[in-house]
Design a protein around this motif. Structure first.
Motif, mmCIF file in Angstrom:
data_model
loop_
_atom_site.group_PDB
_atom_site.id
_atom_site.type_symbol
_atom_site.label_atom_id
_atom_site.label_comp_id
_atom_site.label_asym_id
_atom_site.label_seq_id
_atom_site.Cartn_x
_atom_site.Cartn_y
_atom_site.Cartn_z
ATOM 1 N N PRO A 90 0.825 -1.195 0.000
ATOM 2 C CA PRO A 90 0.000 0.000 0.000
ATOM 3 C C PRO A 90 0.864 1.253 0.000
ATOM 4 O O PRO A 90 1.958 1.272 0.560
ATOM 5 N N ALA A 91 0.271 2.346 -0.541
ATOM 6 C CA ALA A 91 1.049 3.573 -0.635
ATOM 7 C C ALA A 91 1.422 4.114 0.719
ATOM 8 O O ALA A 91 2.475 4.727 0.905
ATOM 9 N N SER A 92 0.574 3.878 1.715
ATOM 10 C CA SER A 92 0.848 4.421 3.046
ATOM 11 C C SER A 92 2.074 3.802 3.676
ATOM 12 O O SER A 92 2.661 4.363 4.598
ATOM 13 N N ARG A 93 2.481 2.633 3.182
ATOM 14 C CA ARG A 93 3.623 1.945 3.766
ATOM 15 C C ARG A 93 4.902 2.195 2.999
ATOM 16 O O ARG A 93 5.953 1.725 3.387
ATOM 17 N N ARG A 94 4.812 2.900 1.872
ATOM 18 C CA ARG A 94 6.025 3.182 1.112
ATOM 19 C C ARG A 94 6.838 4.258 1.811
ATOM 20 O O ARG A 94 6.311 5.110 2.524
ATOM 21 N N SER A 95 8.155 4.260 1.575
ATOM 22 C CA SER A 95 9.013 5.264 2.190
ATOM 23 C C SER A 95 8.691 6.639 1.651
ATOM 24 O O SER A 95 8.119 6.800 0.571
ATOM 25 N N ALA A 96 9.096 7.658 2.416
ATOM 26 C CA ALA A 96 8.869 9.034 1.987
ATOM 27 C C ALA A 96 9.578 9.310 0.674
ATOM 28 O O ALA A 96 9.063 10.016 -0.195
ATOM 29 N N GLY A 97 10.780 8.736 0.488
ATOM 30 C CA GLY A 97 11.528 8.940 -0.744
ATOM 31 C C GLY A 97 10.777 8.418 -1.946
ATOM 32 O O GLY A 97 10.722 9.056 -2.999
ATOM 33 N N THR A 98 10.124 7.254 -1.814
ATOM 34 C CA THR A 98 9.379 6.689 -2.927
ATOM 35 C C THR A 98 8.145 7.516 -3.232
ATOM 36 O O THR A 98 7.806 7.761 -4.394
ATOM 37 N N ARG A 99 7.424 7.952 -2.193
ATOM 38 C CA ARG A 99 6.200 8.732 -2.401
ATOM 39 C C ARG A 99 6.488 10.060 -3.072
ATOM 40 O O ARG A 99 5.656 10.604 -3.788
ATOM 41 N N ARG A 100 7.655 10.622 -2.866
ATOM 42 C CA ARG A 100 7.959 11.934 -3.421
ATOM 43 C C ARG A 100 8.486 11.871 -4.846
ATOM 44 O O ARG A 100 8.828 12.887 -5.417
ATOM 45 N N GLY A 101 8.587 10.683 -5.411
ATOM 46 C CA GLY A 101 8.944 10.579 -6.810
ATOM 47 C C GLY A 101 10.300 9.951 -7.039
ATOM 48 O O GLY A 101 11.086 9.733 -6.106
ATOM 49 N N PRO A 102 10.626 9.673 -8.307
ATOM 50 C CA PRO A 102 11.880 8.968 -8.629
ATOM 51 C C PRO A 102 13.139 9.769 -8.278
ATOM 52 O O PRO A 102 14.162 9.180 -7.956
ATOM 53 N N LEU A 103 13.080 11.105 -8.372
ATOM 54 C CA LEU A 103 14.263 11.903 -8.052
ATOM 55 C C LEU A 103 14.618 11.772 -6.574
ATOM 56 O O LEU A 103 15.784 11.563 -6.214
ATOM 57 N N ALA A 104 13.611 11.886 -5.714
ATOM 58 C CA ALA A 104 13.852 11.736 -4.272
ATOM 59 C C ALA A 104 14.306 10.331 -3.936
ATOM 60 O O ALA A 104 15.197 10.127 -3.103
ATOM 61 N N ALA A 105 13.694 9.339 -4.606
ATOM 62 C CA ALA A 105 14.091 7.953 -4.360
ATOM 63 C C ALA A 105 15.532 7.718 -4.790
ATOM 64 O O ALA A 105 16.301 7.032 -4.113
ATOM 65 N N GLY A 106 15.907 8.300 -5.953
ATOM 66 C CA GLY A 106 17.282 8.159 -6.419
ATOM 67 C C GLY A 106 18.276 8.819 -5.486
ATOM 68 O O GLY A 106 19.354 8.281 -5.226
ATOM 69 N N LEU A 107 17.920 9.999 -4.973
ATOM 70 C CA LEU A 107 18.796 10.691 -4.033
ATOM 71 C C LEU A 107 18.942 9.895 -2.750
ATOM 72 O O LEU A 107 20.048 9.761 -2.209
ATOM 73 N N TYR A 108 17.832 9.331 -2.268
ATOM 74 C CA TYR A 108 17.893 8.526 -1.052
ATOM 75 C C TYR A 108 18.791 7.317 -1.254
ATOM 76 O O TYR A 108 19.620 6.972 -0.404
ATOM 77 N N GLU A 109 18.647 6.655 -2.415
ATOM 78 C CA GLU A 109 19.481 5.474 -2.673
ATOM 79 C C GLU A 109 20.947 5.854 -2.780
ATOM 80 O O GLU A 109 21.822 5.119 -2.310
ATOM 81 N N PHE A 110 21.230 7.019 -3.374
ATOM 82 C CA PHE A 110 22.619 7.486 -3.472
ATOM 83 C C PHE A 110 23.207 7.730 -2.081
ATOM 84 O O PHE A 110 24.336 7.328 -1.787
ATOM 85 N N LEU A 111 22.416 8.386 -1.213
ATOM 86 C CA LEU A 111 22.881 8.638 0.149
ATOM 87 C C LEU A 111 23.045 7.328 0.924
ATOM 88 O O LEU A 111 24.001 7.159 1.683
ATOM 89 N N ARG A 112 22.130 6.414 0.703
ATOM 90 C CA ARG A 112 22.213 5.117 1.366
ATOM 91 C C ARG A 112 23.466 4.373 0.913
ATOM 92 O O ARG A 112 24.137 3.714 1.725
ATOM 93 N N PHE A 113 23.782 4.479 -0.386
ATOM 94 C CA PHE A 113 25.004 3.871 -0.908
ATOM 95 C C PHE A 113 26.226 4.432 -0.191
ATOM 96 O O PHE A 113 27.127 3.680 0.221
ATOM 97 N N GLY A 114 26.283 5.759 -0.034
ATOM 98 C CA GLY A 114 27.424 6.383 0.631
ATOM 99 C C GLY A 114 27.557 5.955 2.084
ATOM 100 O O GLY A 114 28.661 5.698 2.564
ATOM 101 N N VAL A 115 26.428 5.876 2.785
ATOM 102 C CA VAL A 115 26.457 5.469 4.190
ATOM 103 C C VAL A 115 26.952 4.034 4.326
ATOM 104 O O VAL A 115 27.783 3.715 5.184
ATOM 105 N N LYS A 116 26.443 3.140 3.474
ATOM 106 C CA LYS A 116 26.862 1.742 3.548
ATOM 107 C C LYS A 116 28.329 1.577 3.168
ATOM 108 O O LYS A 116 29.053 0.774 3.784
ATOM 109 N N GLN A 117 28.798 2.352 2.179
ATOM 110 C CA GLN A 117 30.218 2.306 1.835
ATOM 111 C C GLN A 117 31.065 2.803 3.008
ATOM 112 O O GLN A 117 32.115 2.222 3.321
ATOM 113 N N GLY A 118 30.633 3.899 3.625
ATOM 114 C CA GLY A 118 31.366 4.413 4.782
ATOM 115 C C GLY A 118 31.408 3.411 5.917
ATOM 116 O O GLY A 118 32.437 3.257 6.596
#
Length: 284
Positions: free
Chosen positions: A1-29
């Motif tokens: 359901p949409a209510s269970r999706r992350s805020a990044g996903t609900r705000r569109g592909p750009l926000a989701a892409g930015l979140y994934e990029f930041l998540r990549f950096g955190v996991k690499q760190g």
């Protein structure tokens, strides 16, 4: 359901892409934790370690590295299988350091108590940092592969790489041939890594080169802090030649092979595709 999706996903592909990029950096760190702590210690002790302290700077670095590794193992940040890989690469690196310093390839200019010949014992942990990163990043990103070379072939290549590092002062340096052999083995290999929800793909040789580049940056930090010096840096510091990237790429393959034997090679579906490896439980 949409209510269970992350805020990044609900705000569109750009926000989701930015979140994934930041998540990549955190996991690499997070994967780089041990290496980052060691580099931080090199910088901090270069600028702030007391000149007349009863404990030499190199000895402090050695004891600090032991403490960090023990804490990571005790805290579950590294598994026992990963610790075995790190210890193995520590030994491999130390033996190579003993040989290379004996023939003058580089020096450690400061005194120390914990040393073998011209090699302070903390230096093995700099190699162990590479093994630690590979072991942790493999687990954190759930690596999967297509068209991966066999572990037997990689092991033979790794033995040849190590032998060349130890013997190239007495016999012809076959580094170019080893790089060609590595390109042949890995040329068609794709690595799939999970940053967030799905696995992304990239050529494995590109990933190895990128990691080698970051190791080259770290080596420049090590020499800039005077922790070790190449012959051309003894009078005035200069950047480590880019040609060292080839050396680090080959050493990366050695470390990669050790980690691959422990973690196993998983196919795109997550199932092991090389039965020769020791596959541990997937602890997070």
């Amino acid at each position: 359901p949409a209510s269970r999706r992350s805020a990044g996903t609900r705000r569109g592909p750009l926000a989701a892409g930015l979140y994934e990029f930041l998540r990549f950096g955190v996991k690499q760190g997070w994967a780089c934790l041990f290496g980052a702590l060691m580099l931080g210690l090199l910088i901090a002790t270069h600028f702030a370690y007391p000149a007349h302290a009863p404990l030499a700077r190199y000895d402090f670095l050695f004891l600090a590295a032991v403490a960090i590794q023990a804490a990571m193992l005790a805290g579950g940040l590294e598994t026992r299988d990963e610790a075995v890989v790190i210890l193995a690469f520590h030994v491999v690196g130390t033996v190579m350091e003993i040989h290379k310093t004996a023939i003058g390839s580089w020096i450690y200019p400061e005194p120390s108590l914990f040393r073998i010949g011209g090699v302070p014992l903390f230096t093995g942990f700099m190699y162990a940092a590479v093994g630690s990163y590979l072991a942790r990043v493999w687990r954190l990103f759930d690596f999967r592969f297509t068209r991966h070379p066999s572990l037997v072939a990689l092991s033979l290549l790794s033995v040849a790489i190590y032998a060349n590092f130890l013997l190239n002062d007495r016999f012809p340096d076959v580094r170019i041939g080893l790089i060609a052999a590595a390109a042949l083995l890995f040329g068609r290999t794709t690595i799939r890594f999970k940053v967030w929800r799905v696995h992304r793909a990239m050529p494995l040789p590109l990933g190895l080169v990128l990691v080698s580049l970051f190791i080259w940056f770290a080596e420049n930090i090590g020499t800039a802090t005077g922790t070790w010096l190449y012959p051309g840096q003894r009078i005035a510091w200069s950047m480590v030649p880019l040609s060292k990237l080839a050396s680090w790429a080959l050493l990366m393959i050695l470390s990669y092979t050790l980690v691959a034997w422990v973690n196993g090679i998983a196919g795109p579906d997550g199932e092991p595709i090389d039965d020769g490896a020791i596959v541990p439980s997937r602890a997070c």
